[in-house]
Design an enzyme around this catalytic site. Structure first.
Site, PDB file in Angstrom:
ATOM      1  N   ASN A  90      21.304  15.766 -51.901  1.00 36.58           N
ATOM      2  CA  ASN A  90      19.944  15.198 -51.907  1.00 36.58           C
ATOM      3  C   ASN A  90      18.876  16.252 -51.592  1.00 36.58           C
ATOM      4  OD1 ASN A  90      20.315  15.671 -49.200  1.00 36.58           O
ATOM      5  ND2 ASN A  90      19.538  13.697 -48.511  1.00 36.58           N
ATOM      6  N   LYS A  91      19.266  17.509 -51.420  1.00 37.12           N
ATOM      7  CA  LYS A  91      18.295  18.520 -50.974  1.00 37.12           C
ATOM      8  C   LYS A  91      17.428  19.031 -52.137  1.00 37.12           C
ATOM      9  CE  LYS A  91      19.466  18.487 -46.617  1.00 37.12           C
ATOM     10  NZ  LYS A  91      20.103  17.152 -46.528  1.00 37.12           N
TER      11      LYS A  91
END
Ligand SMILES: Cc1ncc(COP(=O)(O)O)c(C=O)c1O
Length: 390
Positions: free
Chosen positions: A182-183
C-alpha cells in the site's frame, strides 16, 4: 466488491517487463539490480548510501541494532504509528517510550512531549512522518543533537516528502522506508535504509546477511568462495526481482506523489466547500513541509460520528481504515504495565478515519466520497445507530 478501495497498485507493462528481464537474466536474489536500486534510491533521497532489506520492520530493527540500541535503553517513538515502530525497539531488548502527537492537525511527534520524556537511558528518537507529513525535523534534530541521541526516521510513509527542502530519510543517522503493497512505491514486501554514514551502511550490510564477509553475488563476480562471519546476523536480504519492481516504481515516484497531491487538494477543497465539522490535517500544512501524501486522514467531531461515517461509506462501497489504533491500546503494550498520558493521540485515534487515496483514484470518486461523508453527517442524530442504517 469495493467501488473505491483504500489503495491500489500503480503497476503497468514497465514493471512486468523489468521482472521478466530479471528472470531471464537468471540472477534473482540480491545482485546487480538490488545494488542499482540502492544507489538510485539513495540518490533520490540525497544520502550517500542505501541499504535494501526485506521489509520496513527489518529496516527499523537492523538500524537500531547496528546503532547499538539494546537492553536498558529507551527509544522515543510516537504511539500514533504502525506497531512495527515500537516492535523494532522491543526486539532489540530496549524500551519504547511513547510520545504524544503535536495536535489533531499535526499528528506527528510532539517536540515538547519528546523533550519531557528524555531520561539518562534515552538512546534514540524515532519520529514517524505520519501520512507522509514530515515530522518537525528542525526541533527534533536539535533535540537529538543537544542530548547526544541517535535520530532515526521512520519514513515508511514518506518517500519523496521534504522538510525545508530536504528529503525525509536524510536527517538523522538513518531513514527507514517500507515498500509494502500500500506504500507510495511498492515491491510487494521490501524496505530501505538511507544513511550518510558509510560505516553504518557497512555494518547494516553485514548484519543483513548473517555477518558474512562475502555474498553470493560477490562469489559470482569471482571473489573467493571462503568467507568469515564477523558477527552473528540475520537474513534480511532483498532480491533482484523486487529490485526490478523498485527501479520501475522509483522512476514514477515524483509523478505518483504529484497525482496524490492533486487529489488531496481536491478532497480539501470539496470538504471546505461542504462546510463540514471535520479536521483535515493536510489542509494546515506549513510551507516548510512538502508531504508525500501517503494516506488521507480526516478527524470527525466524535468517535460515534467516525464509526457512523465509516459504516455509511462501507455501505456505499467505499473502503476506509483507521490509522492507527495507537500502540498503547494493544494488549502487548498493556502487558508491559507502563501507563501513558497521550491526550492528543487518544482523541486522534478515536476520531480519525482514512479515506481512499491512490494516484489513479478519479476526481469524480473523490467528489462522491466527500458527498457520502456529507450525507452521513446530515443524518439526524437520532437515526445514527447502526440498526438505523438499513
Ligand atoms: C509507519 C510504519 N512503520 C513501519 C512499517 C513497517 O514496514 P513493513 O510493513 O514493510 O515491515 C510500516 C508499514 O506498514 C509503517 O506504516
Amino acid at each position: 466488491m469495493w467501488k473505491a478501495r483504500l489503495s491500489e497498485l500503480e503497476f503497468n507493462e514497465r514493471e512486468l517487463a523489468e521482472v521478466l528481464e530479471t528472470i531471464d537474466s537468471e540472477w534473482i536474489t540480491s545482485g546487480p539490480r538490488t545494488e542499482a536500486f540502492e544507489k538510485a534510491f539513495a540518490r533520490f533521497t540525497g544520502t550517500r548510501e542505501g541499504v535494501a532489506v526485506s521489509n520496513g520492520t527489518a529496516a527499523l530493527f537492523l538500524t537500531l541494532k547496528a546503532l547499538g540500541v539494546g537492553p536498558g535503553d529507551e527509544v522515543l517513538v510516537p504511539s500514533m504509528t504502525f506497531v512495527a515502530t515500537a516492535a523494532a525497539v522491543i526486539h532489540c531488548g530496549a524500551k519504547p517510550v511513547l510520545v504524544d502527537i503535536s495536535t489533531l492537525e499535526n499528528p506527528t511527534m510532539c517536540l515538547d512531549d519528546a523533550s519531557r520524556k528524555i531520561t539518562a537511558r534515552t538512546k534514540a528518537i524515532l519520529p514517524v512522518h505520519y501520512a507522509g507529513i514530515p515530522a518537525d525535523m528542525d526541533g527534533l534534530s536539535q533535540l537529538a543533537t543537544t542530548n547526544r541521541l541517535h535520530l532515526i526516521e521512520d519514513a515508511a510513509h514518506a518517500p519523496g516528502a521534504r522538510f525545508q527542502g530536504r528529503a525525509c530519510g536524510s536527517f538523522g543517522a538513518a531513514g527507514c522506508f517500507s515498500f509494502f503493497a500500500n506504500k507510495n512505491i511498492t515491491t510487494g514486501e521490501g524496505g530501505m535504509i538511507t544513511t550518510d554514514d558509510p560505516a553504518l551502511a557497512t555494518k547494516l550490510r553485514l548484519l543483513r546477511s548473517h555477518g558474512m564477509t562475502v555474498s553470493s553475488w560477490d562469489r559470482d563476480k569471482g571473489r573467493p568462495a571462503q568467507y568469515d562471519v564477523l558477527e552473528f546476523g540475520f537474513n534480511f536480504r532483498f532480491d533482484d526481482i523486487r529490485a526490478a519492481l523498485g527501479l520501475a516504481q522509483l522512476d514514477k515516484l515524483e509523478l505518483l506523489n504529484h497525482q496524490r497531491a492533486e487529489l488531496v487538494q481536491r478532497y480539501n477543497r470539496k470538504f471546505s466547500e461542504a462546510g463540514l465539522d471535520v479536521i483535515l490535517p493536510f489542509a494546515s500544512i506549513p510551507e516548510t513541509k512538502a508531504p508525500s501524501y501517503h494516506i488521507y486522514p480526516i478527524v470527525l467531531a466524535t468517535p460515534e460520528e467516525r464509526d457512523f461515517v465509516a459504516e455509511r461509506l462501507k455501505i456505499e462501497g467505499i473502503q476506509t481504515s483507521i490509522h492507527y489504533p495507537p500502540i498503547h491500546h494493544f494488549s502487548a503494550f498493556k502487558n508491559t504495565g507502563d501507563s501513558v498520558n497521550l491526550p492528543f493521540t487518544e482523541a486522534f485515534a478515536s476520531r480519525e478515519l482514512t479515506l481512499p487515496l491512490y494516484p489513479s483514484l478519479s476526481r469524480s470518486q473523490v467528489d462522491q466520497i466527500v458527498l457520502t461523508v456529507q450525507d452521513a453527517l446530515a443524518a439526524p442524530h437520532d437515526r445514527r445507530t447502526m440498526s438505523g442504517l438499513h
